[in-house]
Motif scaffolding. Structure first.
Motif, PDB file in Angstrom:
ATOM      1  N   LEU A  85      47.014  45.196  36.598  1.00  0.00           N
ATOM      2  CA  LEU A  85      45.839  45.232  37.465  1.00  0.00           C
ATOM      3  C   LEU A  85      44.949  44.023  37.194  1.00  0.00           C
ATOM      4  O   LEU A  85      44.495  43.352  38.128  1.00  0.00           O
ATOM      5  CB  LEU A  85      45.063  46.533  37.219  1.00  0.00           C
ATOM      6  N   TRP A  86      44.698  43.721  35.916  1.00  0.00           N
ATOM      7  CA  TRP A  86      43.840  42.594  35.570  1.00  0.00           C
ATOM      8  C   TRP A  86      44.518  41.265  35.898  1.00  0.00           C
ATOM      9  O   TRP A  86      43.842  40.301  36.284  1.00  0.00           O
ATOM     10  CB  TRP A  86      43.417  42.684  34.108  1.00  0.00           C
ATOM     11  N   ILE A  87      45.838  41.214  35.804  1.00  0.00           N
ATOM     12  CA  ILE A  87      46.562  40.006  36.218  1.00  0.00           C
ATOM     13  C   ILE A  87      46.425  39.823  37.731  1.00  0.00           C
ATOM     14  O   ILE A  87      46.246  38.698  38.220  1.00  0.00           O
ATOM     15  CB  ILE A  87      48.037  40.075  35.772  1.00  0.00           C
ATOM     16  N   SER A  88      46.475  40.913  38.472  1.00  0.00           N
ATOM     17  CA  SER A  88      46.304  40.848  39.930  1.00  0.00           C
ATOM     18  C   SER A  88      44.907  40.356  40.296  1.00  0.00           C
ATOM     19  O   SER A  88      44.744  39.569  41.235  1.00  0.00           O
ATOM     20  CB  SER A  88      46.545  42.222  40.556  1.00  0.00           C
ATOM     21  N   VAL A  89      43.905  40.823  39.570  1.00  0.00           N
ATOM     22  CA  VAL A  89      42.531  40.364  39.820  1.00  0.00           C
ATOM     23  C   VAL A  89      42.444  38.860  39.571  1.00  0.00           C
ATOM     24  O   VAL A  89      41.879  38.112  40.383  1.00  0.00           O
ATOM     25  CB  VAL A  89      41.517  41.149  38.951  1.00  0.00           C
ATOM     26  N   ALA A  90      43.027  38.411  38.465  1.00  0.00           N
ATOM     27  CA  ALA A  90      43.028  36.971  38.169  1.00  0.00           C
ATOM     28  C   ALA A  90      43.760  36.199  39.266  1.00  0.00           C
ATOM     29  O   ALA A  90      43.299  35.129  39.702  1.00  0.00           O
ATOM     30  CB  ALA A  90      43.668  36.708  36.804  1.00  0.00           C
ATOM     31  N   ALA A  91      44.887  36.734  39.732  1.00  0.00           N
ATOM     32  CA  ALA A  91      45.651  36.074  40.795  1.00  0.00           C
ATOM     33  C   ALA A  91      44.830  35.967  42.071  1.00  0.00           C
ATOM     34  O   ALA A  91      44.882  34.939  42.772  1.00  0.00           O
ATOM     35  CB  ALA A  91      46.955  36.829  41.057  1.00  0.00           C
ATOM     36  N   LEU A  92      44.050  36.995  42.390  1.00  0.00           N
ATOM     37  CA  LEU A  92      43.202  36.949  43.583  1.00  0.00           C
ATOM     38  C   LEU A  92      42.142  35.860  43.465  1.00  0.00           C
ATOM     39  O   LEU A  92      41.871  35.137  44.430  1.00  0.00           O
ATOM     40  CB  LEU A  92      42.550  38.307  43.835  1.00  0.00           C
ATOM     41  N   PHE A  93      41.549  35.715  42.282  1.00  0.00           N
ATOM     42  CA  PHE A  93      40.554  34.661  42.090  1.00  0.00           C
ATOM     43  C   PHE A  93      41.204  33.277  42.168  1.00  0.00           C
ATOM     44  O   PHE A  93      40.620  32.340  42.727  1.00  0.00           O
ATOM     45  CB  PHE A  93      39.803  34.847  40.776  1.00  0.00           C
ATOM     46  N   ILE A  94      42.412  33.153  41.630  1.00  0.00           N
ATOM     47  CA  ILE A  94      43.134  31.870  41.715  1.00  0.00           C
ATOM     48  C   ILE A  94      43.461  31.553  43.169  1.00  0.00           C
ATOM     49  O   ILE A  94      43.241  30.430  43.643  1.00  0.00           O
ATOM     50  CB  ILE A  94      44.403  31.902  40.841  1.00  0.00           C
ATOM     51  N   LEU A  95      43.978  32.541  43.907  1.00  0.00           N
ATOM     52  CA  LEU A  95      44.283  32.323  45.328  1.00  0.00           C
ATOM     53  C   LEU A  95      43.031  31.985  46.118  1.00  0.00           C
ATOM     54  O   LEU A  95      43.073  31.174  47.055  1.00  0.00           O
ATOM     55  CB  LEU A  95      44.965  33.561  45.919  1.00  0.00           C
ATOM     56  N   SER A  96      41.929  32.607  45.751  1.00  0.00           N
ATOM     57  CA  SER A  96      40.664  32.291  46.411  1.00  0.00           C
ATOM     58  C   SER A  96      40.327  30.816  46.246  1.00  0.00           C
ATOM     59  O   SER A  96      39.925  30.141  47.203  1.00  0.00           O
ATOM     60  CB  SER A  96      39.550  33.166  45.822  1.00  0.00           C
TER      61      SER A  96
END
Length: 176
Positions: free
Chosen positions: A148-159
């Motif tokens: 879940l926390w990796i997904s959150v980080a991935a969303l910020f990176i994609l942003s």
């Protein structure tokens, strides 16, 4: 940038996200009153009677209802918010131009929403665990998920990728 044909996959995904949003809303509309009634019954020695409704909650601790009700009150609006943001992103994809500045912000908001829901879930469990009278003999297990926390980080990176891609595209448009 020239517009291409409509993206049928994005259109299908928009429909799926919309259905998920409505299902989440239905869970809230049905689940919150049911769990509230169960909590009342649990606090009233296992029985509660209202006009036309009788609730039995023998053997279910009030803490279980508090956890479920608290999480439902957070998760339902969170899922609806995330679905709205995803629909807006998908609609830009359907229109053929997903690299708009707004999508970077939408991805960030989805990441914040997911992180906030997880933090609230953990806080709810901590509060309930701190009240032994609510949980009885079986306190809820406290856990978090690394993915879940990796997904959150991935969303910020994609942003940030979207933000930079949009900036570069805008610079290219101004180049002669």
């Amino acid at each position: 940038m020239t517009k291409t044909g409509r993206n049928s996959m994005a259109e299908a995904m928009t429909v799926l996200v919309t259905v998920a949003m409505w299902i989440a809303g239905a869970f809230g509309v049905i689940g919150i009153p049911v769990l509230s009634l169960g909590l009342i019954a649990s606090l009233s020695n296992g029985e509660a009677s209202l006009p036309g409704i009788e609730a039995l909650a023998d053997g279910v601790s009030p803490g279980s209802f508090v956890i479920a009700l608290g999480l439902l009150c957070v998760i339902v609006p969170g899922v609806i918010f995330i679905c709205v943001q995803m629909r807006r992103i998908l609609l830009t994809l359907v229109e053929g131009d997903p690299f708009v500045p707004e999508n970077a912000g939408r991805l960030s908001r989805i990441g914040v929403a997911i992180a906030a829901m997880e933090i609230i879930r953990i806080a709810t469990l901590l509060v309930v665990r701190a009240m032994p009278s609510l949980v009885g003999d079986a306190p809820p297990k406290l856990s978090t998920q690394l993915i879940l926390w990796i997904s959150v980080a991935a969303l910020f990176i994609l942003s940030q990728v979207f933000r930079e891609g949009t900036r570069l595209r805008d610079e290219e448009k101004m180049t002669i």
